[in-house]
Design a protein around this motif. Structure first.
Motif, mmCIF file in Angstrom:
data_model
loop_
_atom_site.group_PDB
_atom_site.id
_atom_site.type_symbol
_atom_site.label_atom_id
_atom_site.label_comp_id
_atom_site.label_asym_id
_atom_site.label_seq_id
_atom_site.Cartn_x
_atom_site.Cartn_y
_atom_site.Cartn_z
ATOM 1 N N ALA A 1 17.247 1.530 -8.703
ATOM 2 C CA ALA A 1 15.844 1.114 -8.733
ATOM 3 C C ALA A 1 15.074 1.839 -7.630
ATOM 4 C CB ALA A 1 15.753 -0.398 -8.532
ATOM 5 N N LEU A 2 13.765 1.766 -7.749
ATOM 6 C CA LEU A 2 12.879 2.440 -6.796
ATOM 7 C C LEU A 2 11.766 1.469 -6.427
ATOM 8 C CD1 LEU A 2 11.682 5.346 -5.746
ATOM 9 C CD2 LEU A 2 10.348 5.238 -7.836
ATOM 10 N N THR A 3 11.454 1.357 -5.152
ATOM 11 C CA THR A 3 10.284 0.569 -4.732
ATOM 12 C C THR A 3 9.218 1.552 -4.287
ATOM 13 O OG1 THR A 3 11.720 -1.196 -3.940
ATOM 14 C CG2 THR A 3 9.453 -1.271 -3.217
ATOM 15 N N THR A 4 8.009 1.419 -4.845
ATOM 16 C CA THR A 4 6.970 2.417 -4.589
ATOM 17 C C THR A 4 5.600 1.771 -4.533
ATOM 18 O OG1 THR A 4 5.858 4.363 -5.553
ATOM 19 C CG2 THR A 4 6.950 2.889 -7.104
ATOM 20 N N ASN A 5 4.674 2.444 -3.848
ATOM 21 C CA ASN A 5 3.289 1.960 -3.864
ATOM 22 C C ASN A 5 2.576 2.406 -5.142
ATOM 23 O OD1 ASN A 5 2.524 4.670 -3.424
ATOM 24 N ND2 ASN A 5 2.379 4.388 -1.211
ATOM 25 N N GLY A 6 3.205 3.239 -5.937
ATOM 26 C CA GLY A 6 2.670 3.608 -7.243
ATOM 27 C C GLY A 6 1.745 4.815 -7.224
ATOM 28 N N ASP B 1 -1.118 -5.752 -4.043
ATOM 29 C CA ASP B 1 -1.419 -7.010 -3.353
ATOM 30 C C ASP B 1 -2.662 -7.726 -3.836
ATOM 31 O OD1 ASP B 1 0.823 -6.674 -1.697
ATOM 32 O OD2 ASP B 1 -0.299 -5.351 -0.364
ATOM 33 N N SER B 2 -3.415 -7.110 -4.735
ATOM 34 C CA SER B 2 -4.616 -7.757 -5.270
ATOM 35 C C SER B 2 -5.131 -6.945 -6.442
ATOM 36 C CB SER B 2 -5.697 -7.823 -4.181
ATOM 37 O OG SER B 2 -6.858 -8.446 -4.684
ATOM 38 N N LEU B 3 -5.910 -7.607 -7.297
ATOM 39 C CA LEU B 3 -6.590 -6.879 -8.374
ATOM 40 C C LEU B 3 -8.028 -6.566 -7.982
ATOM 41 C CD1 LEU B 3 -5.436 -8.916 -11.491
ATOM 42 C CD2 LEU B 3 -4.723 -6.601 -10.853
ATOM 43 N N ASP B 4 -8.394 -7.041 -6.818
ATOM 44 C CA ASP B 4 -9.760 -6.841 -6.338
ATOM 45 C C ASP B 4 -9.766 -5.585 -5.457
ATOM 46 O OD1 ASP B 4 -11.939 -6.900 -4.523
ATOM 47 O OD2 ASP B 4 -12.204 -9.047 -4.872
ATOM 48 N N ASP B 5 -10.552 -4.589 -5.855
ATOM 49 C CA ASP B 5 -10.528 -3.317 -5.137
ATOM 50 C C ASP B 5 -10.854 -3.463 -3.659
ATOM 51 O OD1 ASP B 5 -9.644 -0.988 -6.340
ATOM 52 O OD2 ASP B 5 -11.425 -0.823 -7.613
ATOM 53 N N VAL C 1 -10.390 -6.012 -1.681
ATOM 54 C CA VAL C 1 -9.261 -6.621 -0.963
ATOM 55 C C VAL C 1 -8.102 -5.622 -0.862
ATOM 56 C CG1 VAL C 1 -7.548 -8.500 -1.049
ATOM 57 C CG2 VAL C 1 -9.924 -8.940 -1.724
ATOM 58 N N PHE C 2 -7.802 -4.975 -1.992
ATOM 59 C CA PHE C 2 -6.656 -4.057 -2.010
ATOM 60 C C PHE C 2 -6.891 -2.866 -1.071
ATOM 61 C CE2 PHE C 2 -4.153 -0.633 -4.296
ATOM 62 C CZ PHE C 2 -2.930 -1.062 -3.812
ATOM 63 N N MET C 3 -8.096 -2.320 -1.109
ATOM 64 C CA MET C 3 -8.363 -1.158 -0.245
ATOM 65 C C MET C 3 -8.355 -1.547 1.234
ATOM 66 S SD MET C 3 -11.157 1.136 -2.155
ATOM 67 C CE MET C 3 -11.080 1.541 -3.879
ATOM 68 N N ALA C 4 -8.839 -2.770 1.526
ATOM 69 C CA ALA C 4 -8.798 -3.207 2.933
ATOM 70 C C ALA C 4 -7.343 -3.345 3.370
ATOM 71 C CB ALA C 4 -9.532 -4.524 3.095
ATOM 72 N N LEU C 5 -6.473 -3.775 2.442
ATOM 73 C CA LEU C 5 -5.069 -3.943 2.794
ATOM 74 C C LEU C 5 -4.333 -2.610 2.900
ATOM 75 C CD1 LEU C 5 -3.968 -7.113 0.826
ATOM 76 C CD2 LEU C 5 -3.511 -6.651 3.235
ATOM 77 N N ASN C 6 -4.580 -1.710 1.922
ATOM 78 C CA ASN C 6 -3.807 -0.442 1.999
ATOM 79 C C ASN C 6 -4.427 0.534 3.000
ATOM 80 O OD1 ASN C 6 -5.582 1.482 0.489
ATOM 81 N ND2 ASN C 6 -5.019 0.306 -1.337
ATOM 82 N N ALA D 1 -6.908 0.416 -9.992
ATOM 83 C CA ALA D 1 -6.716 0.968 -11.347
ATOM 84 C C ALA D 1 -5.575 1.980 -11.386
ATOM 85 C CB ALA D 1 -8.015 1.613 -11.829
ATOM 86 N N ARG D 2 -5.439 2.764 -10.318
ATOM 87 C CA ARG D 2 -4.377 3.784 -10.344
ATOM 88 C C ARG D 2 -2.996 3.152 -10.248
ATOM 89 N NH1 ARG D 2 -5.826 8.655 -6.767
ATOM 90 N NH2 ARG D 2 -3.662 9.192 -7.262
ATOM 91 N N VAL D 3 -2.904 2.024 -9.577
ATOM 92 C CA VAL D 3 -1.599 1.347 -9.516
ATOM 93 C C VAL D 3 -1.293 0.733 -10.883
ATOM 94 C CG1 VAL D 3 -0.180 -0.343 -8.297
ATOM 95 C CG2 VAL D 3 -1.990 0.873 -7.064
ATOM 96 N N LEU D 4 -2.316 0.171 -11.509
ATOM 97 C CA LEU D 4 -2.086 -0.408 -12.849
ATOM 98 C C LEU D 4 -1.676 0.688 -13.833
ATOM 99 C CD1 LEU D 4 -5.037 -2.990 -13.032
ATOM 100 C CD2 LEU D 4 -2.616 -3.431 -12.523
ATOM 101 N N ASP D 5 -2.304 1.860 -13.731
ATOM 102 C CA ASP D 5 -1.900 2.981 -14.594
ATOM 103 C C ASP D 5 -0.436 3.348 -14.352
ATOM 104 O OD1 ASP D 5 -4.432 3.100 -15.594
ATOM 105 O OD2 ASP D 5 -5.062 4.867 -14.441
ATOM 106 N N ALA D 6 -0.051 3.322 -13.089
ATOM 107 C CA ALA D 6 1.334 3.687 -12.745
ATOM 108 C C ALA D 6 2.306 2.673 -13.346
ATOM 109 C CB ALA D 6 1.495 3.737 -11.227
#
Ligand code: SAM
Length: 343
Positions: A103-108, A131-135, A137-142, A149-154
């Protein structure tokens, strides 16, 4: 010299079954709970390339570990897909006798373009962190401006490539992304992917951890269960860290990883290999055991096997359990290098 008897067990009778291999200490994200920019800034000294284990060295070690009972391999980091041509590591790993799962763990971030190649090389599954579907929140975290959207595509690309079921890891931090629990659960219900909520862990002095920031797994389950009733499911295998729950309406399953409130040291069958070839017997072990030195100074497979056996059979770690009983007294401060040894 006689080989150690199998299954190899430690002082608490825990067998060695899983090996997490960190292939790089670098990541393009600066998640505030993992590699905060204040610590991992421009001047941070990441490992020089010559200090990383080569794919040949990694495959050789994995073969020795498999001979000692390891059945599952997980590639992690840092961000493992930053290691170029990772499929050239996956292919030899997939050919090792006894290995049942890779298996692989990735940020996508780089997964969509690599999923098919990795699957063709023999990768079985992926876990994608989100960590969130809210851009916002997610961008503040990463802290890297990376959109949801790019993680969902991945995630879609991974499922299409057959790397399924895709697991999605969400680290929950109170007041930061706990409002994303229900939207995430709603999004991944009926998707075939398995969402797992991870209690926010203390990783030493780097993430400013406070117990108040942790949303206990029991609370997460109760929040979701009030919306979509859940029932507990049996662990899929010994040593599974996530507690599984199924939606009663057939919407699939979720998991919670309660490393802080319900530590699972007693069932821990995992060893971790850092990007520079240190063997850690616990995520919270203050120091590793050097395998790169022996690898590069001509140790035989037999000698490596004996070295690893003697490390595992003497293993006593149960850091999280001990810390839980001490947290209220705030006695222990862990020292974890997530970037080197992965989560
Ligand atoms: N870069 C990859 C990724 O993003 O998945 C692999 C490495 S990352 C260290 C592995 C996992 O550890 C991720 O799911 C991440 O969310 C989790 N993690 C990192 N820091 C954590 C913390 N302080 N508490 C809980 N989980 C954490």
């Amino acid at each position: 010299m006689a080989f150690a008897a199998l299954p190899l067990t430690d002082t608490l009778a825990r067998p060695l079954r899983d090996l997490r291999i960190s292939v790089t200490d670098r990541c393009q994200f600066r998640c505030t709970y993992c590699m905060p920019r204040e610590v991992f800034g421009r001047d941070f000294a990441f490992l020089p390339r010559a200090e990383l284990l080569t794919f040949e060295e990694l495959a050789r070690l994995a073969r020795v570990f498999a001979g000692l009972g390891v059945r599952k391999l997980r590639l992690t980091g840092g961000e493992p897909l930053l290691r170029r041509d990772l499929e050239r590591l996956v292919a030899p790993l997939a050919g090792i006798g006894g290995i049942q799962d890779i298996a692989l763990t990735t940020n996508g971030a780089l997964l969509a373009g690599k999923a098919r190649t990795l699957a063709a090389a023999g990768l079985n599954r992926v876990t994608v962190s989100l960590d969130s579907l809210d851009d916002a929140v997610f961008m503040a975290l990463n802290d890297a401006g990376f959109p949801v959207a790019r993680v969902l595509d991945a995630i879609d690309a991974a499922a299409e490539a057959g790397l399924a079921p895709v697991k999605v890891n969400m680290v929950v931090r109170r007041g930061v992304n706990d409002q994303s629990i229900l939207p995430m659960a709603g999004h991944f219900r009926h998707s075939g992917h398995v969402l797992r909520f991870i209690e926010y862990m203390d990783v030493g002095t780097t993430n400013g951890w406070r117990l108040d920031d942790v949303v206990p797994a029991a609370e997460i389950i109760s929040v979701i269960g009030r919306h979509w009733p859940l029932q507990p499911a049996e662990p899929a295998y010994r040593g599974e860290v996530a507690r599984r729950y199924r939606y009663r309406d057939g919407g699939g399953e979720i998991g919670v990883i309660a490393s802080v409130t319900q530590p699972f040291c007693r069932g821990c069958t995992r060893a971790r290999l850092s990007a520079d070839g240190q063997l850690y017997t616990c995520l919270f072990a203050g120091a590793g055991h050097d395998l790169r030195g022996p690898l590069r100074t001509g140790s035989s497979d037999h000698a490596l096997r004996e070295q690893i056996s003697s490390i595992w059979t003497r293993r006593t770690d149960r850091y999280s359990e001990q810390r839980t009983s001490q947290t209220r007294r705030k006695q222990v401060k862990p020292k974890v290098e997530m970037s080197r040894i992965g989560g």
